[in-house]
Structure formats: C-alpha cells, structure tokens
Design an enzyme around this catalytic site. Structure first.
Site, mmCIF file in Angstrom:
data_model
loop_
_atom_site.group_PDB
_atom_site.id
_atom_site.type_symbol
_atom_site.label_atom_id
_atom_site.label_comp_id
_atom_site.label_asym_id
_atom_site.label_seq_id
_atom_site.Cartn_x
_atom_site.Cartn_y
_atom_site.Cartn_z
ATOM 1 N N LYS A 46 0.850 -1.194 0.000
ATOM 2 C CA LYS A 46 0.000 0.000 0.000
ATOM 3 C C LYS A 46 0.885 1.244 0.000
ATOM 4 C CE LYS A 46 -3.884 2.020 2.616
ATOM 5 N NZ LYS A 46 -4.733 1.891 3.823
ATOM 6 N N SER A 103 -9.734 1.889 3.012
ATOM 7 C CA SER A 103 -8.853 2.599 2.115
ATOM 8 C C SER A 103 -7.830 1.731 1.398
ATOM 9 C CB SER A 103 -8.119 3.687 2.901
ATOM 10 O OG SER A 103 -7.227 3.106 3.842
ATOM 11 N N SER A 115 -9.856 -0.417 7.264
ATOM 12 C CA SER A 115 -9.278 -0.255 5.925
ATOM 13 C C SER A 115 -8.541 -1.470 5.369
ATOM 14 C CB SER A 115 -8.329 0.943 5.894
ATOM 15 O OG SER A 115 -9.062 2.144 5.860
#
Lengths: 489, 100
Positions: free
Chosen positions: A79, A154, A178
């Site tokens: 990420k 997210s 997330s």
C-alpha cells in the site's frame, strides 16, 4: 493467459523451495498480468518491473544455495502509505506526489531481509481516509468482481490486486476497517493485528492511536505467514509492544472444538443486506458443526463507535497532517510571496476534499471551548467500548460478525454523502478503538457474484485464536482458487 | 452546536487552509451534518469514566539516547521543493518583507 499456478503464498513458497518454479518466472507472470489487467483494475500507482526482477534473481540464487526462508522469492504489493527507500510514496495525495522516501519502513526492512520481491505500490484513499478508494487523487480502483463497483477502502488497491491475482499478497493498513472492509468486498483475507503488534516506523501516520499494518492474502495461512515476519517490537516505534512473536501458523489445524464463539446482537441490525446476513449465519453454523459453542452476547455501545471514531481519528489526523507545509518535501504552491500564504495555498491545493473535511473537523473538536465536549467525551466513550469487549471476552474466545453491512457499492454511489460513506465501516471500527485483532475471511458470494466477508475479533494479542477460528472456517469454505472472470479471460 | 460561516473561517485559519466560497459553504453543511451525528454521544453518561488515549498496556518506552548518524542527508534535501546549499528555502516569513 491462465489462472495462477499457485493460489496461495503457502503453495508458492513450497514450489519455490522445491525448485518447481523460480522466483523470476513467478515475478514475470505477475508483472505480465499487471500489464494485461491493471488498466482495468487500476490497483497499482507504481510498478517497479526492473527492481522486482532484480530482487527475484537474487532470491533464486539464495534458494539454489539453500539459504531461503519461507517468503524468499514471493512477490508482494505494498500500500502506497508504507515507505520503500527510493520508490515514490504518494499516500494517494497530490501533496506527496513527488516524495521519494530516503528510508524504508521497518516492515519493509523485515520483508527485505527475507528476500521478498516488491512488485510496486498500491492505490488507496488519500492518506487512508475513505472506504472506497475513490478519494485517491490519481485513480479510482475498481472491484475485480464487478468493475462498476468500488473495491472498498482505504486499502482498495491492495485488496483488488490480490483478488485479481496482480500480486499473491499485499500489505495494507487499518485505522477503522481499511484492511478488513476491502478484503471482504474483494473476496480475500485481511488481517488487522492487535494495536502495537506490528511496527509503524515508516508508515505515514493518519490516526496514531488506531493505525495498524497488516497482511492481505488469499488464505488465512498466508496471513499467518506474513504476520510471522512483520510482527514484533521495534526500538524505532515506541508504540510497538516488547512481546514475543509466536509462530502464527502453529496450531491453526487444531480446530474449533470447544471454542466459545460470541455473536453480538448489535451486529445483526436493520439495514444489513439479507444475503450478507444469511452467509454470515451459515458461517456460524459451519463452526458449530465443527464443535464450537455459540454464545449470544451484547456489545451495548456499538452504536456509538462511528461517532467516537470520527472525533478521535479526525483529531489525530489534523495533528499528524500539520507536517505537510510545503517546506521539506512534497508539493509546494510556488506563487506564494510569504510563508503563511505558502502554507495555506500548498495545503489547500495539495489536499483533497475528504482530507480537508477531516482536518477541519479534527481541528474543530480540538479547538478551545470544544475539546471537553467532543474530544474528551469521545475518549471516555472509547473506554466504554473497550469495557464492552473486556466483558464479552470473559464469555467467549472469539467474536464473529459480518465484516460489512452490504456487498460492494457502485462507483459514485456514496461520494456525495460523507456520513453514508462512514457508516459502511460500522462493523470494523470498534476493533480499532479497542485495539483488538480482527480478520475478515470470505464466507460467500451474492447472487450477483459479489463477495461477502465474515469477521473474527479477539482479545488483544489473541491472534493465534482469531487465526485458528478463521482457518477452521476457511477449511470448510475454501476460496483461494476462485477468481473474478477477468483474470481467466 | 451548529457552526456558522465565521467559525468555518476560523477553523480554516487554525488548520492553515485557504478556502474558496464554494468550499466554505460545502464544509459548513458537511461539518454540521457530521457534528449533528456525533451529538448522539451526549446521551451517554460518562461521569467518572477515564478517557482512553491509546490501548497499549505500556505508558512510557525508554531507550538509551545513542547517536546514529544518518548518511543520506542529500536524499532528504533532494525531496525539498526549494533549497539553497544545505538549507530548505522558504518565502519571506514576515509578510511585509514580500512587498518591499
């Protein structure tokens, strides 16, 4: 082009060690699939083919010499909020679009020492603020099961990449769900470890009392393998716990006989999608068949979790994001003639709508005259939420809930209504407030072909029990060889 | 506790954000909606409840204060939007300087 030959990190690891396949072959396969599919999925913000191939060659040398560890040569995506030295780290934000970290996060150093292969950086909501990955300043990642829908967020890039076999595994971060929410919406496994279990040095901070790094994989075993490497105390992170790291793959096969599984009434509420509810109820029955004892219980402060979260998380964010001032790194609005004007223009243009909304809210709840009414109040309710869980874990070993109230929603469906977007995290947020470990595992697909996730929560540092319950369920409902149509096409 | 335009402007100043009129109107609406929602916390009696600032069972983490030289200073400066020699360069700090 066909499906991946190895569906899990575990299988791939064995094949690499046995010499059935090389890391360069596997890495090439994933890079080719990224080339072919990522223009549709849009999971990656940055792909590093040359770097990845160089790491793969190095891994192959070590494997040949017999010096490999279980993750050596396994490709992984990261990420874009976790720093890798020399690779751009944007956090999905214009304000960091030119930022190249001069150092790597501790989790990256740990993976590097195992000679994992980094494929690239994965898309996310700006500064991890969002539940759909639509808040990225660069691109909207699509759900591989239905490209008209969001992948969750997210960590939507991470979830979509693993679901579409654009990476065998990924790292995500979880502040209010997330990791678990996008894992559920994309049909993969997502583990948020206990607060303090994994070092956050080199993770760009959003809400420091909530953020945690964790694995996103195609099986529970894979999540345990990754946690084995990334967990542990780090002198560079004063919020990491000095506590021994067990082998998280040990004991997974022991089953759930005699395990007490708590089912909280407050997680089966009006508004929950009937297909989601049925799949989760079936999952509970499956574990009952496996010998688990089901305990009905109450977490009475559940309905206050989102309100509590949006005060605490935004307060912490407004403080953490004060560092983006256009002075030392990132974007600067160059036309400003004086320093204060430069700060204001830089931040106003560098941050997107949702980030500004949260900075404003956080600044307000911390401002003179409102601190007691909002911030302190929220911290007190946080204590009540923790007490709910402490009492619950006297009656059960693990709690089972839906991960999300609905399957993936459509792109654009909730972008105009921030509150509606926040409410999609209703089942995941409490674990962050209480610092608990949580994992989402696929438990079904809707008639329309959208994945459904079931969540397991445990007491702090009870990852072995949470993983065992999740693994035991997964054995009854294996999904690792299930791919969205676009992968096989 | 509804907030008006003036308060939005005040918070923006505190947060070092300069907002356009449309943005202010949008934020006024959104912040009031969110604050209206979080108002539900006031229904809870929290008298005497200790606040939770984090969930770790440690209070302080001490270590020896040992110097560790960072060898990549040029990489840090390389990220600066503007620099001169080994300094970060910024516009004038005092606003009246910029007009002279």
């Amino acid at each position: 082009m066909s499906l991946p030959a190895y569906h899990t990190v575990r299988d791939l690891s064995r094949a690499l060690q046995d010499g059935a396949v090389s890391s360069t072959e596997i890495t090439r396969e994933y890079l080719d699939r990224i080339d072919r599919l990522d223009s549709q999925v849009k999971a990656y913000l940055y792909v590093d083919p040359d770097g990845a191939m160089a790491m793969a060659r190095e891994a192959d040398t070590l494997i040949r010499k017999g010096e490999a560890s279980p993750l050596t040569g396994v490709p992984i995506g990261i990420k874009d909020v976790i720093c890798i030295e020399g690779i751009p780290n944007t956090c999905g934000s214009k304000i960091l679009q030119n930022y190249v970290p001069p150092y790597s996060a501790t989790v990256i150093e740990k993976l590097k020492s195992e000679h994992v292969v980094f494929l690239g950086k994965l898309n996310m909501d700006e500064f991890a603020m969002g539940s759909s990955t639509e808040n990225s300043r660069f691109q909207v990642t699509r759900n591989p099961w239905d490209l008209e829908r969001i992948p969750g967020g997210s960590s939507g890039g991470s979830a979509a990449a693993v679901a579409a076999a654009l990476s065998p595994a990924a790292l995500g971060t979880d502040t209010g769900g997330s990791i678990r929410q996008p894992a559920a919406l994309c049909g993969i496994v997502g583990l948020k470890p206990t607060y303090g279990r994994v070092s956050r040095f080199g993770l760009v901070a959003f809400a420091s009392s909530l953020d945690q790094i964790g694995p996103m994989t195609r099986s529970v075993w894979d999540a345990a393998m990754l946690l084995n490497v990334i967990a542990g105390h780090d002198p560079k992170d004063s919020t990491s716990m000095p506590r021994e790291v067990p082998d998280y793959t040990e004991g997974l096969e022991e089953g759930v006989k005699g395990m007490r599984i708590g089912i909280p009434d407050e997680y089966f509420i009006e508004g929950i999608d009937p297909e989601v509810e049925k799949a989760v109820r079936d999952a509970i029955e499956a574990l009952k068949d496996g010998g688990a004892e089901v305990v009905r219980l109450s977490l009475p402060h559940t309905e206050y979790a989102i309100a509590t979260y949006y005060i605490i998380a935004t307060a912490e964010a407004s403080s953490n994001l004060a560092r983006y001032d256009g002075v030392r790194y990132g974007y600067r609005e160059a036309s400003a003639k004086a320093l204060k004007e430069m700060y204001e223009k830089t931040r106003s243009e560098g941050f997107g709508t949702e980030v500004k909304r949260r900075i404003m809210l956080g600044t307000y709840v911390l401002s003179a005259g409102y601190y007691e009414a909002y911030y302190r109040k929220a911290q007190q309710v946080r204590t009540l939420i923790r007490r709910d869980f402490a009492e619950a874990f006297e009656k059960c070993d693990v709690i089972m809930t839906p991960t999300t109230p609905t399957p993936a929603f459509r792109v654009g469906e909730k972008t105009d209504d921030p509150l509606q977007m926040y409410l999609s995290d209703i089942f995941t947020i409490s674990a962050n407030l209480a610092g608990l470990p949580g994992i989402s595992v696929p438990c079904g697909w809707t008639q329309a072909g959208l994945p459904i996730g079931v969540q397991f929560l445990g007491a702090t540092f009870s990852e072995p029990i949470v993983l065992r319950a999740a693994y035991s369920f997964e054995k009854r409902f294996p999904f690792a060889d299930r791919y969205p149509d676009l992968v096989a096409r | 506790m509804a907030i008006g335009r003036k308060e939005v402007e005040h918070i923006a100043t505190l947060a070092r954000l300069s907002l356009g009129e449309e943005e202010k109107a949008r934020l006024e609406k959104d912040l009031n909606a969110i604050l209206g929602y979080v108002e539900k916390l006031s229904a809870l009696d929290t008298k005497g409840v200790e606040p939770t600032s984090h969930t770790l069972e440690i209070t302080n983490a001490f270590r020896e204060d040992v110097l560790k030289p960072f060898e990549k200073g040029e990489k840090i400066l390389g990220n600066a939007p503007a620099k001169r020699e080994t300094f970060f360069q910024v516009p004038p700090i005092a606003e009246d300087v910029s007009s002279t």
